[in-house]
Design a protein around this motif. Structure first.
Motif, mmCIF file in Angstrom:
data_model
loop_
_atom_site.group_PDB
_atom_site.id
_atom_site.type_symbol
_atom_site.label_atom_id
_atom_site.label_comp_id
_atom_site.label_asym_id
_atom_site.label_seq_id
_atom_site.Cartn_x
_atom_site.Cartn_y
_atom_site.Cartn_z
ATOM 1 N N GLU A 161 0.870 -1.178 -0.198
ATOM 2 C CA GLU A 161 -0.114 0.163 -0.047
ATOM 3 C C GLU A 161 0.861 1.288 -0.008
ATOM 4 O OE1 GLU A 161 -0.830 -2.674 1.929
ATOM 5 O OE2 GLU A 161 -2.481 -3.187 0.680
ATOM 6 N N ARG A 162 0.440 2.408 -0.444
ATOM 7 C CA ARG A 162 0.897 3.608 -0.591
ATOM 8 C C ARG A 162 1.736 3.898 0.638
ATOM 9 N NH1 ARG A 162 0.750 9.419 -0.813
ATOM 10 N NH2 ARG A 162 1.455 9.970 -2.857
ATOM 11 N N ALA A 163 1.045 4.011 1.735
ATOM 12 C CA ALA A 163 1.798 4.593 2.972
ATOM 13 C C ALA A 163 2.982 3.607 3.486
ATOM 14 C CB ALA A 163 0.499 4.684 4.211
ATOM 15 N N ASP A 164 2.603 2.342 3.319
ATOM 16 C CA ASP A 164 3.878 1.405 3.615
ATOM 17 C C ASP A 164 5.243 1.666 2.726
ATOM 18 O OD1 ASP A 164 2.512 0.494 5.631
ATOM 19 O OD2 ASP A 164 1.407 -0.954 4.545
ATOM 20 N N PHE A 165 4.800 1.813 1.309
ATOM 21 C CA PHE A 165 5.560 2.045 0.491
ATOM 22 C C PHE A 165 6.542 3.326 0.448
ATOM 23 C CE2 PHE A 165 7.386 3.897 -3.640
ATOM 24 C CZ PHE A 165 7.626 2.839 -4.399
#
Length: 186
Positions: A121-125
């Motif tokens: 997911e974007r936040a984790d990336f």
């Protein structure tokens, strides 16, 4: 040691210097084992992953293999560390990236897949990329490029192969090259 940068195209040289700066976590001008341990600890901390977990152990092992491969391939004077000149001079064979960075890439991609669903997911990336030293704005641009479905996720395998592109490609038109551009938050 002669200045090897004169033999390298300017765009490639820029990329090599950025990669070196990110890996040289203490900024002393040399890549050393402690830099890779520090980088692994930083990314694990940013992702909230314990070193003792399976993912944590994979990230630590991947970073250590990455270091061992770089040292074996690039430490021309055999002093146990790699200077910028050695790094630039020795990174001509794309096969070196395959041998040294594959476990590193796979472990980072798996780490960022926090719920183990095969997607990042974007936040984790963004958390992972900024912990590794990349500018958040450039990382966000890269994520948007990799999110081909537009659903706010990137397949783990796609990101792992993109990491490998970063380390093995001298081309400047691959999506991951956005990481070397000047950023407002750099």
């Amino acid at each position: 040691m002669p200045d090897e940068s004169a033999k390298v195209a300017p765009a490639v040289l820029e990329r090599l210097r950025l990669r070196f700066r990110i890996l040289d976590t203490d900024g002393n001008g040399y890549l050393e084992e402690k830099d890779f341990d520090r980088l692994a600890a930083e990314v694990l901390g940013a992702m909230g992953e314990p070193e003792g977990s399976a993912k944590g152990q994979a990230v630590l092992a991947g970073h250590r293999r990455f270091w061992s491969g770089l040292r074996a391939a690039l430490d021309a004077d055999r002093d146990g560390r790699v200077s910028l000149d050695e790094y630039i001079a020795g990174l001509g064979d794309p096969g070196d990236a395959e041998r040294t960075a594959a476990d590193y890439a796979a472990s980072l991609a798996a780490l960022a897949d926090r719920d183990d669903d095969g997607y990042i997911e974007r936040a984790d990336f963004l958390a992972c990329m900024t912990a590794l030293g990349f500018a958040r704005s450039n990382s966000a641009t890269l994520f948007e490029t990799l999110d081909e479905a537009g659903d706010g996720r990137v397949p783990v395998g796609r990101w792992a192969s993109t990491i490998m592109d970063y380390y093995r490609s001298e081309r400047t038109d691959v999506p991951v090259h956005v990481l070397t551009r000047p950023a407002s938050d750099a």
